[in-house]
Design a protein around this motif. Structure first.
Motif, PDB file in Angstrom:
ATOM      1  N   ALA A 190       0.832  -1.207   0.000  1.00 48.32           N
ATOM      2  CA  ALA A 190       0.000   0.000   0.000  1.00 48.32           C
ATOM      3  C   ALA A 190       0.867   1.259   0.000  1.00 48.32           C
ATOM      4  O   ALA A 190       0.540   2.251  -0.645  1.00 48.32           O
ATOM      5  CB  ALA A 190      -0.927  -0.004   1.211  1.00 48.32           C
ATOM      6  N   GLU A 191       1.984   1.203   0.710  1.00 48.81           N
ATOM      7  CA  GLU A 191       2.877   2.359   0.800  1.00 48.81           C
ATOM      8  C   GLU A 191       3.779   2.512  -0.421  1.00 48.81           C
ATOM      9  O   GLU A 191       3.997   3.604  -0.922  1.00 48.81           O
ATOM     10  CB  GLU A 191       3.740   2.241   2.057  1.00 48.81           C
ATOM     11  N   PHE A 192       4.328   1.412  -0.903  1.00 45.53           N
ATOM     12  CA  PHE A 192       5.357   1.473  -1.939  1.00 45.53           C
ATOM     13  C   PHE A 192       4.957   0.826  -3.252  1.00 45.53           C
ATOM     14  O   PHE A 192       5.736   0.830  -4.196  1.00 45.53           O
ATOM     15  CB  PHE A 192       6.649   0.792  -1.450  1.00 45.53           C
ATOM     16  N   GLY A 193       3.784   0.224  -3.324  1.00 44.35           N
ATOM     17  CA  GLY A 193       3.362  -0.495  -4.522  1.00 44.35           C
ATOM     18  C   GLY A 193       3.352   0.394  -5.749  1.00 44.35           C
ATOM     19  O   GLY A 193       2.872   1.507  -5.716  1.00 44.35           O
ATOM     20  N   LYS A 194       3.890  -0.109  -6.806  1.00 41.77           N
ATOM     21  CA  LYS A 194       3.949   0.637  -8.071  1.00 41.77           C
ATOM     22  C   LYS A 194       3.143  -0.130  -9.114  1.00 41.77           C
ATOM     23  O   LYS A 194       3.685  -0.766  -9.999  1.00 41.77           O
ATOM     24  CB  LYS A 194       5.392   0.774  -8.547  1.00 41.77           C
ATOM     25  N   GLY A 195       1.846  -0.135  -8.982  1.00 40.72           N
ATOM     26  CA  GLY A 195       1.008  -0.870  -9.918  1.00 40.72           C
ATOM     27  C   GLY A 195       1.185  -2.364  -9.768  1.00 40.72           C
ATOM     28  O   GLY A 195       0.991  -2.926  -8.707  1.00 40.72           O
ATOM     29  N   ALA A 196       1.618  -3.016 -10.831  1.00 43.42           N
ATOM     30  CA  ALA A 196       1.741  -4.475 -10.842  1.00 43.42           C
ATOM     31  C   ALA A 196       3.145  -4.966 -10.491  1.00 43.42           C
ATOM     32  O   ALA A 196       3.422  -6.141 -10.602  1.00 43.42           O
ATOM     33  CB  ALA A 196       1.338  -5.010 -12.206  1.00 43.42           C
ATOM     34  N   ASP A 197       4.037  -4.042 -10.098  1.00 45.22           N
ATOM     35  CA  ASP A 197       5.402  -4.451  -9.763  1.00 45.22           C
ATOM     36  C   ASP A 197       5.416  -5.460  -8.621  1.00 45.22           C
ATOM     37  O   ASP A 197       4.647  -5.356  -7.678  1.00 45.22           O
ATOM     38  CB  ASP A 197       6.258  -3.253  -9.342  1.00 45.22           C
ATOM     39  N   VAL A 198       6.300  -6.410  -8.720  1.00 44.11           N
ATOM     40  CA  VAL A 198       6.500  -7.360  -7.635  1.00 44.11           C
ATOM     41  C   VAL A 198       7.432  -6.722  -6.626  1.00 44.11           C
ATOM     42  O   VAL A 198       8.472  -6.171  -6.978  1.00 44.11           O
ATOM     43  CB  VAL A 198       7.099  -8.685  -8.170  1.00 44.11           C
ATOM     44  N   ILE A 199       7.033  -6.787  -5.355  1.00 47.44           N
ATOM     45  CA  ILE A 199       7.810  -6.161  -4.295  1.00 47.44           C
ATOM     46  C   ILE A 199       8.329  -7.231  -3.350  1.00 47.44           C
ATOM     47  O   ILE A 199       7.607  -8.146  -2.979  1.00 47.44           O
ATOM     48  CB  ILE A 199       6.941  -5.159  -3.509  1.00 47.44           C
ATOM     49  N   SER A 200       9.582  -7.090  -2.960  1.00 46.44           N
ATOM     50  CA  SER A 200      10.174  -7.943  -1.935  1.00 46.44           C
ATOM     51  C   SER A 200      10.516  -7.033  -0.759  1.00 46.44           C
ATOM     52  O   SER A 200      11.111  -5.975  -0.947  1.00 46.44           O
ATOM     53  CB  SER A 200      11.433  -8.610  -2.488  1.00 46.44           C
TER      54      SER A 200
END
Length: 124
Positions: free
Chosen positions: A74-84
């Protein structure tokens, strides 16, 4: 007397001084250019986020209660990017090559404890 001193040293090594957590805070994976920040009282974790598509690394002070995937996205999501993301709770633990918490004193006392057990000294 020796027994009491060893016990006291062991207890002191396991205690931490009540100070604020320090974390790296920047948008880089280079520790040399990433400033260290003393976190505000309600920030009790360090966060290291990698946005996989762009290979961007974000490091911040963070709240332990928000160390779940949904809050980070929610804080760092950039659309559909996968986040680790990785949260941790000791000073500068969000460094590029973070280890585990510990100090030279703790290692010394652990060695002392191991030696005393090896010598079969009565502890408790």
């Amino acid at each position: 007397m020796e027994n009491i001193l060893l016990r006291s040293l062991l207890v002191l090594s396991l205690c931490s001084v009540g100070s604020a957590l320090s974390c790296f805070e920047c948008n880089s994976d280079n520790d040399a250019i990433c400033p260290r920040k003393e976190c505000a009282a309600n920030y009790d974790a360090c966060l290291n986020v990698t946005i996989m598509a762009s290979k961007q690394v974000l490091r911040r002070c963070w709240m332990n209660q928000r160390c779940h995937d949904r809050a980070v996205r929610a804080e760092f999501g950039k659309g559909a990017d996968v986040i680790s993301s990785v949260c941790c709770n000791w000073d500068l633990c969000n460094s590029r090559q973070s280890g585990t918490p510990g100090t030279d004193l703790n290692l010394f006392l652990l060695s002392l404890l191991a030696a005393s057990v090896g010598l079969h000294l009565p502890w408790f």
